[in-house]
Design a protein around this motif. Sequence first.
Motif, PDB file in Angstrom:
ATOM      1  N   ALA A  23      -3.166  -2.984  -3.472  1.00 58.93           N
ATOM      2  CA  ALA A  23      -2.009  -3.769  -3.033  1.00 58.93           C
ATOM      3  C   ALA A  23      -2.448  -5.008  -2.268  1.00 58.93           C
ATOM      4  CB  ALA A  23      -1.098  -2.915  -2.172  1.00 58.93           C
ATOM      5  N   TYR A  27      -0.841  -8.380  -3.841  1.00 60.54           N
ATOM      6  CA  TYR A  27       0.297  -9.027  -3.202  1.00 60.54           C
ATOM      7  C   TYR A  27       0.186 -10.546  -3.085  1.00 60.54           C
ATOM      8  CZ  TYR A  27       2.251  -4.496  -1.988  1.00 60.54           C
ATOM      9  OH  TYR A  27       2.779  -3.252  -2.028  1.00 60.54           O
ATOM     10  N   ALA A  36      11.339  -9.739   0.220  1.00 63.07           N
ATOM     11  CA  ALA A  36      10.907  -8.841  -0.857  1.00 63.07           C
ATOM     12  C   ALA A  36       9.459  -8.407  -0.651  1.00 63.07           C
ATOM     13  CB  ALA A  36      11.068  -9.526  -2.204  1.00 63.07           C
ATOM     14  N   GLU A  37       8.614  -9.319  -0.214  1.00 64.23           N
ATOM     15  CA  GLU A  37       7.212  -8.969   0.003  1.00 64.23           C
ATOM     16  C   GLU A  37       7.043  -7.987   1.157  1.00 64.23           C
ATOM     17  OE1 GLU A  37       2.870 -11.081   0.654  1.00 64.23           O
ATOM     18  OE2 GLU A  37       4.644 -12.325   0.391  1.00 64.23           O
ATOM     19  N   SER A  39       9.273  -5.826   2.183  1.00 64.30           N
ATOM     20  CA  SER A  39       9.793  -4.540   1.727  1.00 64.30           C
ATOM     21  C   SER A  39       8.786  -3.828   0.830  1.00 64.30           C
ATOM     22  CB  SER A  39      11.099  -4.731   0.967  1.00 64.30           C
ATOM     23  OG  SER A  39      12.092  -5.223   1.808  1.00 64.30           O
ATOM     24  N   LEU A  40       8.141  -4.575  -0.044  1.00 71.29           N
ATOM     25  CA  LEU A  40       7.136  -4.008  -0.928  1.00 71.29           C
ATOM     26  C   LEU A  40       5.917  -3.518  -0.142  1.00 71.29           C
ATOM     27  CD1 LEU A  40       6.575  -3.497  -3.918  1.00 71.29           C
ATOM     28  CD2 LEU A  40       5.532  -5.757  -4.028  1.00 71.29           C
ATOM     29  N   GLN A  41       5.531  -4.256   0.870  1.00 78.45           N
ATOM     30  CA  GLN A  41       4.408  -3.830   1.708  1.00 78.45           C
ATOM     31  C   GLN A  41       4.756  -2.563   2.482  1.00 78.45           C
ATOM     32  OE1 GLN A  41       3.532  -7.244   4.088  1.00 78.45           O
ATOM     33  NE2 GLN A  41       2.205  -8.162   2.535  1.00 78.45           N
ATOM     34  N   THR A  44       4.704   0.399   0.042  1.00 79.94           N
ATOM     35  CA  THR A  44       3.327   0.762  -0.286  1.00 79.94           C
ATOM     36  C   THR A  44       2.653   1.474   0.878  1.00 79.94           C
ATOM     37  OG1 THR A  44       3.182  -1.165  -1.731  1.00 79.94           O
ATOM     38  CG2 THR A  44       1.117  -0.143  -1.077  1.00 79.94           C
TER      39      THR A  44
END
Length: 65
Positions: A23, A27, A36-37, A39-41, A44
């Motif tokens: 990741a 990323y 969004a980034e 939230s994705l982090q 993960t």
Amino acid sequence: MNAELLAFGVSAIALGIGALVGARHLYPRLELDEDAESSLQLLTAMIAGVLLLTGLGLVLVGLFG
């Protein structure tokens, strides 16, 4: 000592670390907005944390159980 639990635990730890490393390299290449980034982090990190804690638990149960 249970070898199967140790093997599953070590593989879960390796998957968790691999998810974090993968990741970290992936990323910056994604072009997402900040929300969004982040939230994705977070997602993960939560998945990797569950894998790491599960792996650690399996290793401990395999060693002392």
